[in-house]
Enzyme design. Structure first.
Site, short mmCIF file in Angstrom:
data_model
loop_
_atom_site.label_atom_id
_atom_site.label_comp_id
_atom_site.label_asym_id
_atom_site.label_seq_id
_atom_site.Cartn_x
_atom_site.Cartn_y
_atom_site.Cartn_z
N TYR A 142 18.97 7.27 1.72
CA TYR A 142 18.60 7.12 0.31
C TYR A 142 17.14 6.69 0.18
CZ TYR A 142 19.00 5.34 -4.53
OH TYR A 142 18.83 5.11 -5.87
N LYS A 146 13.96 8.65 -1.55
CA LYS A 146 13.25 8.09 -2.70
C LYS A 146 11.77 7.87 -2.39
CE LYS A 146 16.67 7.94 -5.64
NZ LYS A 146 16.67 8.87 -6.78
P1 NDP Z 1 25.11 7.61 -11.54
O1 NDP Z 1 25.83 7.62 -10.25
O2 NDP Z 1 25.63 6.82 -12.69
O3 NDP Z 1 24.80 9.11 -12.03
C1 NDP Z 1 24.26 10.04 -11.15
C2 NDP Z 1 23.93 11.28 -11.92
O4 NDP Z 1 23.41 12.26 -11.02
C3 NDP Z 1 25.14 11.90 -12.59
O5 NDP Z 1 24.77 12.43 -13.83
C4 NDP Z 1 25.53 13.01 -11.61
O6 NDP Z 1 26.20 14.09 -12.20
C5 NDP Z 1 24.13 13.46 -11.17
N1 NDP Z 1 24.20 14.22 -9.93
C6 NDP Z 1 24.53 13.78 -8.69
N2 NDP Z 1 24.50 14.79 -7.81
C7 NDP Z 1 24.13 15.91 -8.50
C8 NDP Z 1 23.91 17.25 -8.15
N3 NDP Z 1 24.07 17.71 -6.89
N4 NDP Z 1 23.53 18.12 -9.11
C9 NDP Z 1 23.38 17.70 -10.37
N5 NDP Z 1 23.58 16.43 -10.79
C10 NDP Z 1 23.95 15.55 -9.85
O7 NDP Z 1 23.65 7.12 -11.16
P2 NDP Z 1 22.57 6.25 -11.94
O8 NDP Z 1 22.54 6.58 -13.36
O9 NDP Z 1 22.75 4.85 -11.50
O10 NDP Z 1 21.25 6.79 -11.20
C11 NDP Z 1 20.42 7.79 -11.75
C12 NDP Z 1 19.17 7.89 -10.89
O11 NDP Z 1 18.54 6.61 -10.82
C13 NDP Z 1 19.48 8.28 -9.44
O12 NDP Z 1 18.46 9.13 -8.96
C14 NDP Z 1 19.45 6.95 -8.71
O13 NDP Z 1 19.14 7.11 -7.37
C15 NDP Z 1 18.38 6.22 -9.47
N6 NDP Z 1 18.45 4.77 -9.37
C16 NDP Z 1 19.54 4.07 -9.79
C17 NDP Z 1 19.54 2.68 -9.69
C18 NDP Z 1 20.67 1.85 -10.14
O14 NDP Z 1 20.60 0.63 -9.94
N7 NDP Z 1 21.70 2.37 -10.77
C19 NDP Z 1 18.41 1.98 -9.11
C20 NDP Z 1 17.32 2.81 -8.71
C21 NDP Z 1 17.36 4.15 -8.84
P3 NDP Z 1 27.83 14.18 -12.17
O15 NDP Z 1 28.35 13.05 -13.00
O16 NDP Z 1 28.09 15.49 -12.78
O17 NDP Z 1 28.20 14.03 -10.72
#
Ligand code: NDP
Length: 236
Positions: A142, A146
């Site tokens: 991860y 990033k």
């Molecule tokens: P969630 O796990 O809540 O949501 C992840 C999202 O990514 C979902 O909408 C999911 O879609 C989508 N997704 C995953 N794989 C794919 C794919 N192959 N194609 C299309 N869509 C995909 O994550 P967060 O909202 O927490 O995170 C969002 C972003 O922020 C990420 O990049 C994460 O790494 C980053 N982030 C999050 C942090 C946190 O504390 N939560 C901290 C730092 C960064 P579906 O539901 O359809 O699977």
């Protein structure tokens, strides 16, 4: 108020992406989200797309362009974790995370850049993580994905900066979403102790920063990493 734009947020059906899409709608933009399941917030156009599949990304852009016009702001937010210690991490654990978080962002941004170059305007926002520069045990895959986004944004800045296109990285710390809800309670408590703000953030606190970096006011910021982490990464 910023000029109304056509905005695409990947992974806009939940978590941070959902909040980002909501904020752009609130500010009066035309907003599309990609989702593999579910839908974006009210007022958005939801298109199905899997960021690990270039044809699927291309089809999503074609559908959005037909409904809302060329994408002017793209937020590469879709991301996954597959945490485990290095010794136990399989090639597949590593490759899947890179393919979604880093190569997925490349697929989306490459497709978006076509229209941006033509329009001589674009805002590219890549959602990284504090872990990209800070590291995290059990997160070699991860954190590498990033950190890769930083070099990606900076190379885009050098390539496309003279065409009215900016590329920036937003690096959230710990945000209250499904992704962090999966962490064991003890781990969550440990993290809270090391965050100067003493708490996790809401997805909206990230969304406001993303909307601002995509606004007219932020046109001279590019290649930057903007932390939204309560001080955890001390500016990195
Ligand atoms: P969630 O796990 O809540 O949501 C992840 C999202 O990514 C979902 O909408 C999911 O879609 C989508 N997704 C995953 N794989 C794919 C794919 N192959 N194609 C299309 N869509 C995909 O994550 P967060 O909202 O927490 O995170 C969002 C972003 O922020 C990420 O990049 C994460 O790494 C980053 N982030 C999050 C942090 C946190 O504390 N939560 C901290 C730092 C960064 P579906 O539901 O359809 O699977």
């Amino acid at each position: 108020m910023s000029t109304p734009r056509t905005v695409l947020v990947t992974g806009g059906n939940r978590g941070i992406g959902f909040a980002i899409a909501e904020e752009f709608v609130r500010q009066g933009h035309r907003v599309a989200v990609t989702a593999r399941s579910g839908a974006g917030p009210e007022g958005t156009l939801t298109v199905q797309a899997d960021v690990t599949d270039s044809a699927s990304v291309d089809a999503a852009f074609t559908a959005i362009e037909a409904e809302l016009g060329p994408v002017e702001v793209v937020v590469a937010n879709a991301g996954i974790t597959r945490d485990t210690l290095l010794m136990r991490m399989s090639d597949e654990d590593f490759e899947t995370v890179i393919d979604t978080n880093l190569t997925g962002s490349f697929r989306v941004v490459k497709r978006a850049s076509k229209g941006m170059l033509k329009a001589r305007f674009g805002r590219i926002v890549l959602i990284s993580s504090v872990v990209g520069l800070y590291g995290g045990p059990g997160q070699a895959n991860y954190s590498a994905s990033k950190a890769g986004l930083v070099g990606f944004a900076r190379s885009i800045t050098r390539e496309l900066g003279a065409r009215g296109i900016t590329a920036n990285v937003v690096a959230p710390g710990f945000i209250e979403t499904d992704m962090t809800a999966e962490l064991p309670e003890a781990t969550q408590a440990d993290y809270k102790k090391s965050i100067p703000a003493g708490r996790f953030a809401t997805p909206t606190e990230v969304a406001k920063v993303v909307a601002w970096i995509a606004s007219d006011d932020a046109g001279y910021i590019s290649g930057a990493v903007i932390p939204v982490d309560g001080g955890l990464g001390m500016g990195h």
